[in-house]
Design a protein around this motif. Structure first.
Motif, PDB file in Angstrom:
ATOM      1  N   GLU A  74     -26.345 -35.448  26.554  1.00 16.84           N
ATOM      2  CA  GLU A  74     -25.882 -34.786  25.336  1.00 16.84           C
ATOM      3  C   GLU A  74     -26.932 -34.862  24.239  1.00 16.84           C
ATOM      4  O   GLU A  74     -27.062 -33.937  23.441  1.00 16.84           O
ATOM      5  N   LEU A  88     -29.457 -32.138  24.840  1.00 21.63           N
ATOM      6  CA  LEU A  88     -28.890 -30.839  24.467  1.00 21.63           C
ATOM      7  C   LEU A  88     -28.766 -30.711  22.954  1.00 21.63           C
ATOM      8  O   LEU A  88     -28.976 -29.631  22.393  1.00 21.63           O
ATOM      9  N   SER A  89     -28.407 -31.806  22.274  1.00 22.38           N
ATOM     10  CA  SER A  89     -28.288 -31.766  20.821  1.00 22.38           C
ATOM     11  C   SER A  89     -29.621 -31.478  20.150  1.00 22.38           C
ATOM     12  O   SER A  89     -29.686 -30.785  19.135  1.00 22.38           O
ATOM     13  N   GLU A 141     -28.317 -26.076  23.625  1.00 19.48           N
ATOM     14  CA  GLU A 141     -27.326 -25.941  24.690  1.00 19.48           C
ATOM     15  C   GLU A 141     -27.788 -25.020  25.808  1.00 19.48           C
ATOM     16  O   GLU A 141     -27.207 -25.017  26.891  1.00 19.48           O
ATOM     17  N   ARG A 143     -28.161 -26.619  29.246  1.00 20.74           N
ATOM     18  CA  ARG A 143     -27.070 -27.317  29.933  1.00 20.74           C
ATOM     19  C   ARG A 143     -26.914 -26.898  31.396  1.00 20.74           C
ATOM     20  O   ARG A 143     -26.778 -27.740  32.287  1.00 20.74           O
ATOM     21  N   GLU A 155     -28.568 -21.038  22.057  1.00 23.13           N
ATOM     22  CA  GLU A 155     -28.327 -22.278  21.314  1.00 23.13           C
ATOM     23  C   GLU A 155     -29.662 -22.976  21.085  1.00 23.13           C
ATOM     24  O   GLU A 155     -30.259 -23.530  21.997  1.00 23.13           O
ATOM     25  N   THR A 180     -27.435 -21.239  16.350  1.00 25.91           N
ATOM     26  CA  THR A 180     -26.966 -20.242  17.315  1.00 25.91           C
ATOM     27  C   THR A 180     -27.393 -18.844  16.902  1.00 25.91           C
ATOM     28  O   THR A 180     -27.229 -18.437  15.747  1.00 25.91           O
TER      29      THR A 180
END
Length: 609
Positions: A206, A209-210, A214, A217, A480, A510
């Motif tokens: 996570e 991804l942060s 994203e 993922r 993302e 985004t």
């Protein structure tokens, strides 16, 4: 009188600063590592004017005692080691005893800290490496270090650094990397008062991804491998998701971000032909090693480490990556081959190709699975899978294969290229090389680079002539990104618009893709656009180069690969299309598409002449 003399302490510190402090991002690294060593669970960073105006790092760690504050800025003073034996069993990051003293010698520093059991905290003000003021301040737990006027007394150092914009990017990259290395710690980073990173404690995936978006993922493969008490863990990207540079590759040794000289070569070797030329996979890989196995005290900035056995490290890296690629990557290829074996007709219609727009439209070979791979032409009893070898074959004549229904897009005065006029082919060697015959000799064609050339010229032609259509998406595609990346990308939205791509800001990092051009293969929009964006950032192409860059991106993503099995008719169509290319001999990246052996070459090799 002798000419050798001892240097002053101030000059010694400034010389050390030249080794330890590469730029503002080096200072951030040293200060953040100290916060990590202090047991902080939250670290806040702020920089103004790329750090040349101000750097502030504060944490909620255990702090520095009042009596230790003067020693903290003294050279070779540290709480991390007591004797030489400790160097071989380090559990901390900062330990050289040079960082704060070196930083203080080339800046104005304010150091504040509070520890448990005290009613007040303490502050020391430092100029040119000397404490000029000490005072009590209201209590807080942790440490704050503020650096101002960096290199004010060594202006020559400042001249050799990049622009503020370039240094800000380096600062952000440094903080992002350190945030990935310590997912159990919260990080907040402000640049010129604007928040560019804010992450809370979370697990490793996570955190990746942060920090990096994203979009990763669904494209990351978990790596877990161990050998002789050493482990390798982390994530690499699936071969269909890559960058055009190594900026997506990160390696950590005992949570310390390091540069491994052999890492890029190992990754390239493991992926092999799964990646096209010029493609680099993402990698977030962590080595957990016994402390005595690694020496981290070999580089002033601690960017490199030395291993007791480098062969062991390369072995565990190669093992870990190849294992996950073997277990994960072939699944898609096997599924792709299963679909390729679905019955699809091929009808010889004289001089006309029967593949319609399936071959000449967006992509060829691996897209639009639901339409039989090459158009809505499915019946029973026919297969597109050709034999895997050429043993016993008589050759497949190309006289019955037309030039393709879409070749009119090349122009009215279409002629074959005299460099390559195929007459017959004999199948595929080693799942890669097509063996073909022409009037002037024998040709060996790389099916991947050949198709890359075809797709490149098709897309480039469409772009230059505006022969494509942009389609509005019922459901927009979400990109993302980080906030900064999203802002930078939106600043270039006019470039994407020129290519038929409509971008729209949504929220945070985004971006919505509202329209995409017809020349991008369905399902490849995200990868293609991100790949193009990477090229924009690296080369900053002028408008006249946009079409070329986009054509290369699409060609890389849509071309058939090594191991993709196709039938005789499809091979014939590919060869015919290659013969109409303006430059059939090279792929867009400069790799050869074909090699020719003339009749004379063969007769000479067999001593017939």
């Amino acid at each position: 009188m002798g000419i050798i003399h001892s240097l002053s302490a101030d000059l010694i510190n400034q010389i050390a600063a030249g080794e330890v402090i590469e730029s503002t991002h080096s200072i951030l690294k040293e200060l953040i590592e100290n916060s990590i060593d202090a047991g902080a669970t939250k670290i806040e960073i702020a920089t103004d004017s790329a750090g040349f105006g101000r750097i502030l790092v504060s944490d909620n760690g255990h702090g520095i005692q009042k009596e230790d504050l003067p020693l903290a800025i003294k050279r070779y003073a540290t709480s991390k080691i007591q004797d030489f034996h400790d160097l071989e069993h380090l559990f901390t990051f900062g330990f050289r005893g040079e960082a704060l003293a070196s930083i203080a010698s080339v800046s104005r520093m304010v150091l504040e800290s509070g520890t448990e059991g005290n009613r007040t905290a303490y502050r020391v003000t430092v100029e040119e490496g000397k404490i000029v003021k000490e005072e009590e301040i209201p209590f807080f737990l942790g440490t704050k270090i503020e650096i101002k006027d960096l290199f004010y007394n060594t202006p020559v150092r400042r001249k050799f650094l990049k622009t503020e914009t370039g240094e800000e990017k380096k600062n952000r990259a440094r903080v992002q990397t350190m945030a990935v290395s310590e997912p159990s710690i919260g990080f907040r980073y402000l640049q010129n008062g604007k928040e560019v990173l804010n992450v809370v404690p979370e697990d490793g995936l996570e955190r990746v991804l942060s920090v990096y978006g994203e979009n990763l993922r669904d494209h990351l493969l978990a790596v877990n491998s161990s050998r002789n008490g050493m482990t390798l863990r982390g994530w690499i990207s699936h071969p269909d998701f890559y960058k055009s540079s190594r900026t997506g590759q990160f390696f950590f040794v005992n949570n310390r971000s390091v540069e491994l000289k052999f890492s890029a070569q190992i990754l390239k070797r493991c992926y092999g032909e799964l990646l096209p030329s010029g493609a680099f996979p993402y990698a977030f890989l962590f080595f957990d090693l016994p402390r005595e196995f690694v020496d981290v005290n070999v580089h002033p900035q601690k960017k490199e480490v030395r291993f007791l056995s480098e062969e062991t490290i390369t072995g565990i890296l190669f093992q870990g990556i190849t294992e996950v690629l073997r277990t994960s990557t072939p699944v898609e290829f096997l599924e792709m081959r299963r679909r390729l074996s679905m019955p699809i007709p091929y009808e010889n219609r004289g001089g006309e190709s029967s593949f319609g727009t399936g071959f000449g439209g967006p992509g060829f070979g691996l897209n639009q699975m639901g339409q039989g791979m090459f158009g809505n032409l499915q019946t029973e009893g026919e297969t597109l899978i050709g034999p895997s070898s050429i043993e016993g074959r008589q050759g497949y004549s190309l006289e019955g294969i037309g030039a393709g229904t879409n070749l009119h897009l090349l122009g009215e005065n279409l002629t074959k290229h005299n460099l390559f006029v195929p007459k017959k082919h004999y199948g595929v060697l080693f799942e890669t090389f097509i063996l073909a015959e022409a009037e002037d000799g024998l040709y060996i064609i790389d099916q991947h680079t050949a198709h890359e050339r075809i797709r490149y010229e098709e897309v480039l032609r469409d772009l230059k002539s505006k022969a494509y259509k942009s389609q509005s998406l019922l459901t927009p595609i979400r990109l993302e990104l980080t906030k900064e990346e999203a802002e930078e990308m939106l600043e270039e939205k006019h470039r994407f618009s020129e290519l038929g791509i409509t971008l729209e800001p949504f929220s945070g990092g985004t971006i919505l893709i509202r329209e995409v051009p017809s020349y991008i293969d369905p399902g490849k929009e995200t990868e293609t656009i991100l790949d193009l964006w990477e090229r924009f950032k690296q080369k900053d192409p002028e408008d006249k180069e946009l079409y070329d860059e986009m054509a290369k991106c699409v060609a890389c993503r849509s071309a058939i690969k090594k191991g993709d099995q196709v039938s005789d008719p499809i091979i014939g169509e590919l060869l015919q299309r290659l013969s109409y290319c303006e430059n059939p001999s090279l792929c867009p990246h400069g790799r050869p598409t074909l090699i020719k052996l003339t009749r004379k070459d063969l007769e000479t090799m067999f001593h017939r002449i």
